[in-house]
Each structure stands twice: as structure tokens, then as C-alpha cells.
Motif scaffolding. Structure first.
Motif: not given
Lengths: 180, 201
Positions: A19, A22-23, A26, A30, A48-49, A51-53, A55-56, A59-60, B70, B75
Motif C-alpha cells: 500500500l 500505491f500511495e 497516487a 494526484e 475531487e470525486d 479524481a478519487q474514482e 485513482l481507485l 488500484w483495481k 484526495l 487509501i
């Protein structure tokens, strides 16, 4: 001397469940993802929403990276696609960006310069999503036509045509602001 | 009135404004250099477009900073997804400890230095400081390989009676000297935690 763990090492480590790696990825990207989302959506909360999607999604999709596609290219593609979906899903009334207030009264140079950039941002927000995406990638992110065609999954002539029309729109909007 | 029509249009000389817009935005050479060099209409339009386009360039150069929350939110959502599968197993079983490397690029290849090497170096330095003992061994030393530098965190036991400020200063400067001299890395920080005291109290 460049000292920076290459993306691919971080991707491999993250894929194995690290992790912290990964961080680091990110954090490295970002700003890119958020910036494109903000230019596309014109609104910090939505950006922001989105961007969050993205980055998720990263991860996937870690196992999808085998070195053939660069991470920035992938992020540009996923971010613009996601934002285009958000924009297309809006009701027509939502898409009008707020008016820029009149600025003629202020003699302050910095303020006027800022107002000019805000007017430009609004003008970009008024472009159709199909024009806005390639324009943002070209003029604000500095991608090549080739990279943009790749990100938007279309052809180079199509990209050139959309950017050409978007630029003419923008020049018109900026001139109107200058003369207002 | 400016020279550029709202619809793109053409200048009085017949030049297409849209072509001039692309010329300015992409910094292209003129499509018809002899005409453009001598045409007052083209010159005036180009000047105006350069001025307008400088706003676009300025917007492009603006720094956009992502909100602090963010990555934290991402995380924590990733952790949430991992949680069910890791709950019954020790962390090491699920998340293999990966060797991280400091990486140097040279013309004909790369040099990688494993974090464990840096931890060993730090341990060696501590051994030579009288009154200080490393806790947890090199594995208890946390080495963070970042961009352009490395941060080290180590845990110490000190002998009763020793001056902690003096000891930590010696350890810190020794670690920095050894790591920088041997690896060429820049040491960002050496965090020292004094966690035990040994000897006759």
C-alpha cells in the motif's frame, strides 16, 4: 543524478499488495488527475470525486500494467473518459458555468489578470465536452495530437478538427471579454 | 474592433483566421510566409492572437494543487476493500515485504541499492557509538526511499548516564556521513527514537 523509483517498480510492488508503494504512485499523479478533472468539470468538489474514482480504478487495474502503456497516458484516458461520462450525465441546466462578474470597475492589474483567466476558464467550460476534452489535453496539459487521439480513442484528424474549432470558439469568447 | 471575426472567418486579405489561430497556438510556421510577412492584416491579426493566446498559456502554467484529502480518501477506500481478506491472517502472510530500492540512472544502466543495505550501514554506525545500542537490528530500522533521497528512522537503547542529546547527535551525523559517502544518496532525515535505557540504574 536522478533518484526516483520508476513507476513500474511501484506498480509491481503495489500489485503485490504494498500500500505504501500505491500511495506513492497516487501522490505522484494526484495533481495530474485532479487538474484534468477540474478543467473538464469546472467544479472542485466534482473534480475531487472524479479524481478519487480514477485513482481507485488505478488500484483495481494494477495487474493491467505490463510496461507497454505508460501510466500518465492511461491516467489521461481514464480521467477524460470518466469526466465525459459525468458531463454527459448532467441535466442540461447543470452544464452552464456561472457567469463571471463584471470586472471593469477594478483598476488593479492582478485582479484584472485573474478575472481574464477566470473568463477563459468559463469559456473552456462552455465548450461542448467533445471539444473541451481535446482542448484541455492539448493546451493545458501539452499532450501531442497523437497522445490525445490515443487518450480519446479516436483519430488524429478528428482530434485536430475538434481542437481547431475549440480554439476558434475560445478566441471569440476571449475577444468578447476583452471588449466588454 | 479587432481583426479576428467571431466566427473565425477571413481577413480582408483573404487569409483564414482559423489557420492563423492554429499557427499561433501550435507555434507553427506560416503557411504562406511571403504573403504573411508583407500583409498588414495578417500581422495585426497575429499580434492580437498572440496576446489572446498568452492567457491560455498562463492558465496552462498555473499550479493546480489537489486537495489534501484526495489521496487519504483513496487509501482508506483501498484499505476498506482489503480489510475482509486480511482480517484473519498475519499481515506478513498477505502483504509480502517488498525490497525497495534507491535507484540511480546512469548513461548505460541503473544502480539500485536495497533499503536493507542502508539499514545495515546505519546499524554499523550505531555499533561504533559507545553508549548506544540499536533496537530491533537492521530490520527494526525503517528506511524510506523517496525521490532523490532517503529517510532513516531507528530505535535506540542508551546506557544509563550517557547524554541523550550528545548520543543522538553522534548517531545522526555518523549515519548521514556513512550513508552519503557509501551510497551517494542524500539523507533527508535520521529520526532517532530512544526507547530503552540499559545499565545500572
Amino acid at each position: 543524478v536522478v533518484l526516483r523509483t520508476a513507476d513500474i517498480h511501484l506498480l509491481r510492488a503495489a500489485e503485490a499488495g504494498d500500500l505504501i508503494a500505491f500511495e506513492e504512485l497516487a501522490r505522484r499523479y494526484e495533481a495530474l488527475v485532479y487538474r484534468v478533472a477540474l478543467r473538464m468539470l469546472g467544479n472542485p468538489a466534482e473534480a475531487e470525486d472524479a479524481a478519487q474514482e480514477v485513482l481507485l480504478q488505478l488500484w483495481k487495474s494494477l495487474s493491467a500494467f505490463r510496461g507497454e502503456s505508460s501510466l500518465p497516458t492511461w491516467l489521461y484516458r481514464v480521467t477524460t473518459n470518466l469526466c465525459l461520462n459525468v458531463v454527459r450525465g448532467r441535466r442540461p441546466t447543470d452544464s452552464m458555468p456561472e457567469e463571471v462578474e463584471a470586472v471593469g470597475a477594478s483598476p488593479h492589474h492582478a485582479f484584472e489578470a485573474k478575472a481574464k483567466l477566470r473568463a477563459l476558464t468559463v469559456a473552456i467550460g462552455r465548450l461542448s465536452p467533445e471539444q473541451r476534452a481535446p482542448l484541455v489535453l492539448r493546451e493545458l496539459e501539452g499532450l501531442s495530437y497523437d497522445e490525445i487521439a490515443d487518450a480519446l480513442e479516436t483519430t488524429i484528424p478528428a482530434v485536430k478538427g475538434r481542437i481547431h474549432r475549440a480554439r476558434i470558439e475560445l478566441v471569440g469568447a476571449m475577444r468578447q471579454h476583452e471588449w466588454a | 474592433m479587432g481583426v479576428v471575426d467571431r466566427d473565425g472567418g477571413r481577413l480582408a486579405c483573404g487569409a483564414e483566421v482559423g489557420v492563423l489561430v492554429d499557427q499561433v497556438a501550435d507555434a507553427l510556421p506560416a503557411t504562406d510566409p511571403p504573403h504573411q510577412a508583407s500583409c498588414a492584416h495578417c500581422q495585426a491579426a497575429l499580434r492580437e492572437l498572440e496576446l489572446l493566446w498568452s492567457d491560455v498559456r498562463e492558465l496552462a502554467s498555473q499550479d493546480v494543487v489537489a486537495p489534501r484529502s484526495l489521496v487519504e480518501r483513496v487509501i482508506s477506500r483501498v484499505r476498506g476493500e482489503l480489510a475482509p481478506s486480511v482480517s484473519e491472517l498475519p499481515l506478513e502472510a498477505v502483504v509480502p515485504r517488498l525490497v525497495r530500492h534507491a535507484l540511480f540512472r546512469a548513461d548505460r544502466g541503473t544502480t539500485r541499492i536495497a533499503d536493507a543495505v542502508i539499514a545495515r550501514l546505519a546499524a554499523k554506525v550505531v555499533e561504533q557509538v559507545p553508549g548506544a545500542q540499536l533496537l530491533g537490528g537492521p530490520r527494526g530500522t525503517n528506511v524510506d526511499v523517496g525521490e532523490g533521497a532517503v529517510s532513516i528512522a531507528l530505535r535506540l537503547a542508551v546506557v544509563y548516564g550517557a547524554s541523550v542529546p550528545e548520543l543522538t547527535r553522534t548517531v545522526r551525523s555518523g549515519v548521514i556521513r556513512a550513508v552519503e559517502a557509501m551510497t551517494g544518496l542524500t539523507v533527508d532525515s535520521v529520526d532517532v527514537a530512544v526507547e530503552e535505557i540499559v545499565g545500572d540504574l
